[in-house]
Design a protein around this motif. Structure first.
Motif, PDB file in Angstrom:
ATOM      1  N   LYS A   1      55.213  64.923 -21.081  1.00  0.00           N
ATOM      2  CA  LYS A   1      56.610  64.777 -20.561  1.00  0.00           C
ATOM      3  C   LYS A   1      57.405  66.533 -20.886  1.00  0.00           C
ATOM      4  O   LYS A   1      58.447  66.022 -20.006  1.00  0.00           O
ATOM      5  CB  LYS A   1      57.375  63.859 -21.258  1.00  0.00           C
ATOM      6  CG  LYS A   1      56.477  62.221 -20.994  1.00  0.00           C
ATOM      7  CD  LYS A   1      57.284  61.105 -21.041  1.00  0.00           C
ATOM      8  CE  LYS A   1      56.603  59.902 -21.060  1.00  0.00           C
ATOM      9  NZ  LYS A   1      57.919  58.669 -21.672  1.00  0.00           N
ATOM     10  N   VAL A   2      57.128  66.754 -22.556  1.00  0.00           N
ATOM     11  CA  VAL A   2      57.757  68.162 -22.679  1.00  0.00           C
ATOM     12  C   VAL A   2      57.548  68.998 -21.547  1.00  0.00           C
ATOM     13  O   VAL A   2      56.524  69.502 -20.940  1.00  0.00           O
ATOM     14  CB  VAL A   2      57.545  68.540 -23.469  1.00  0.00           C
ATOM     15  CG1 VAL A   2      58.312  69.895 -24.453  1.00  0.00           C
ATOM     16  CG2 VAL A   2      57.381  67.290 -25.055  1.00  0.00           C
ATOM     17  N   GLN A   3      58.639  69.723 -21.374  1.00  0.00           N
ATOM     18  CA  GLN A   3      58.464  70.720 -19.991  1.00  0.00           C
ATOM     19  C   GLN A   3      58.628  71.704 -20.782  1.00  0.00           C
ATOM     20  O   GLN A   3      59.654  72.383 -21.888  1.00  0.00           O
ATOM     21  CB  GLN A   3      59.606  70.807 -19.368  1.00  0.00           C
ATOM     22  CG  GLN A   3      59.316  71.955 -18.775  1.00  0.00           C
ATOM     23  CD  GLN A   3      61.305  71.052 -17.267  1.00  0.00           C
ATOM     24  OE1 GLN A   3      62.019  70.280 -17.496  1.00  0.00           O
ATOM     25  NE2 GLN A   3      61.165  72.407 -16.434  1.00  0.00           N
ATOM     26  N   TRP A   4      57.270  72.685 -20.960  1.00  0.00           N
ATOM     27  CA  TRP A   4      57.446  73.301 -21.842  1.00  0.00           C
ATOM     28  C   TRP A   4      57.470  74.713 -20.980  1.00  0.00           C
ATOM     29  O   TRP A   4      57.527  75.079 -19.951  1.00  0.00           O
ATOM     30  CB  TRP A   4      55.700  73.908 -22.359  1.00  0.00           C
ATOM     31  CG  TRP A   4      55.118  72.805 -23.190  1.00  0.00           C
ATOM     32  CD1 TRP A   4      54.444  71.858 -22.745  1.00  0.00           C
ATOM     33  CD2 TRP A   4      55.647  72.023 -24.618  1.00  0.00           C
ATOM     34  NE1 TRP A   4      54.235  71.002 -23.197  1.00  0.00           N
ATOM     35  CE2 TRP A   4      54.813  71.042 -24.456  1.00  0.00           C
ATOM     36  CE3 TRP A   4      56.337  73.239 -25.332  1.00  0.00           C
ATOM     37  CZ2 TRP A   4      54.697  70.722 -25.651  1.00  0.00           C
ATOM     38  CZ3 TRP A   4      56.327  72.726 -27.014  1.00  0.00           C
ATOM     39  CH2 TRP A   4      55.334  71.179 -26.972  1.00  0.00           C
ATOM     40  N   PRO A   5      58.837  76.116 -21.927  1.00  0.00           N
ATOM     41  CA  PRO A   5      59.646  76.827 -21.707  1.00  0.00           C
ATOM     42  C   PRO A   5      58.069  78.033 -21.101  1.00  0.00           C
ATOM     43  O   PRO A   5      57.208  78.211 -21.717  1.00  0.00           O
ATOM     44  CB  PRO A   5      59.684  77.569 -22.098  1.00  0.00           C
ATOM     45  CG  PRO A   5      59.513  76.975 -23.998  1.00  0.00           C
ATOM     46  CD  PRO A   5      58.755  75.910 -23.421  1.00  0.00           C
ATOM     47  N   THR A   6      58.373  79.064 -20.106  1.00  0.00           N
ATOM     48  CA  THR A   6      57.799  79.969 -19.653  1.00  0.00           C
ATOM     49  C   THR A   6      57.745  81.042 -20.748  1.00  0.00           C
ATOM     50  O   THR A   6      58.321  81.407 -21.089  1.00  0.00           O
ATOM     51  CB  THR A   6      57.262  80.665 -18.179  1.00  0.00           C
ATOM     52  OG1 THR A   6      58.955  80.450 -18.085  1.00  0.00           O
ATOM     53  CG2 THR A   6      57.925  79.338 -16.941  1.00  0.00           C
ATOM     54  N   ARG A   7      56.531  82.090 -20.355  1.00  0.00           N
ATOM     55  CA  ARG A   7      56.298  83.179 -21.465  1.00  0.00           C
ATOM     56  C   ARG A   7      57.564  84.115 -20.516  1.00  0.00           C
ATOM     57  O   ARG A   7      58.491  84.912 -22.305  1.00  0.00           O
ATOM     58  CB  ARG A   7      55.229  83.985 -20.896  1.00  0.00           C
ATOM     59  CG  ARG A   7      55.045  85.388 -21.603  1.00  0.00           C
ATOM     60  CD  ARG A   7      53.509  85.604 -21.175  1.00  0.00           C
ATOM     61  NE  ARG A   7      52.892  84.738 -22.876  1.00  0.00           N
ATOM     62  CZ  ARG A   7      51.387  86.046 -23.263  1.00  0.00           C
ATOM     63  NH1 ARG A   7      51.246  86.820 -22.824  1.00  0.00           N
ATOM     64  NH2 ARG A   7      50.673  84.772 -23.451  1.00  0.00           N
ATOM     65  N   GLY A   8      57.993  84.283 -19.997  1.00  0.00           N
ATOM     66  CA  GLY A   8      59.395  84.819 -19.788  1.00  0.00           C
ATOM     67  C   GLY A   8      60.418  84.201 -20.107  1.00  0.00           C
ATOM     68  O   GLY A   8      61.527  85.030 -20.627  1.00  0.00           O
ATOM     69  N   GLU A   9      60.641  83.199 -20.051  1.00  0.00           N
ATOM     70  CA  GLU A   9      61.332  82.242 -20.583  1.00  0.00           C
ATOM     71  C   GLU A   9      62.055  82.001 -21.752  1.00  0.00           C
ATOM     72  O   GLU A   9      62.793  82.756 -22.541  1.00  0.00           O
ATOM     73  CB  GLU A   9      61.420  80.941 -20.365  1.00  0.00           C
ATOM     74  CG  GLU A   9      62.253  80.648 -18.538  1.00  0.00           C
ATOM     75  CD  GLU A   9      61.690  78.766 -18.141  1.00  0.00           C
ATOM     76  OE1 GLU A   9      62.811  78.764 -17.625  1.00  0.00           O
ATOM     77  OE2 GLU A   9      61.132  78.004 -19.207  1.00  0.00           O
ATOM     78  N   VAL A  10      60.630  82.050 -22.928  1.00  0.00           N
ATOM     79  CA  VAL A  10      60.605  82.771 -23.792  1.00  0.00           C
ATOM     80  C   VAL A  10      60.959  83.941 -24.428  1.00  0.00           C
ATOM     81  O   VAL A  10      61.496  84.299 -25.638  1.00  0.00           O
ATOM     82  CB  VAL A  10      58.849  82.442 -24.558  1.00  0.00           C
ATOM     83  CG1 VAL A  10      58.863  82.780 -26.322  1.00  0.00           C
ATOM     84  CG2 VAL A  10      59.016  81.232 -24.583  1.00  0.00           C
ATOM     85  N   ALA A  11      60.457  85.068 -23.734  1.00  0.00           N
ATOM     86  CA  ALA A  11      61.003  86.108 -23.553  1.00  0.00           C
ATOM     87  C   ALA A  11      62.555  86.436 -24.379  1.00  0.00           C
ATOM     88  O   ALA A  11      63.404  87.716 -24.829  1.00  0.00           O
ATOM     89  CB  ALA A  11      60.274  86.969 -22.629  1.00  0.00           C
TER      90      ALA A  11
END
Length: 64
Positions: free
Chosen positions: A23-33
């Motif tokens: 259910k967790v909505q994991w962040p994208t690589r761009g969001e993390v950056a």
């Protein structure tokens, strides 16, 4: 019998855990950056403010 019950509890716990992780909505690589850059910039700014305030307080104490 108690061991079987305990084993079943552990299995159901891990099944539930796996279900919740789906259910967790994991962040994208761009969001993390972007968030990493924002945290780094804010940390540098706050650190600079602390250094500035510390320097001003030290100068004020030396004047006394």
């Amino acid at each position: 019998m108690a061991e079987e019950k305990e084993k079943k509890k552990k299995q159901s716990f891990f099944k539930g855990l796996k279900k919740e992780f789906r259910k967790v909505q994991w962040p994208t690589r761009g969001e993390v950056a972007k968030e990493t850059i924002a945290v780094t910039i804010i940390s540098v700014v706050v650190g600079a403010l602390i250094v500035l305030i510390d320097g001003l307080l030290q100068a004020g104490i030396h004047l006394l």
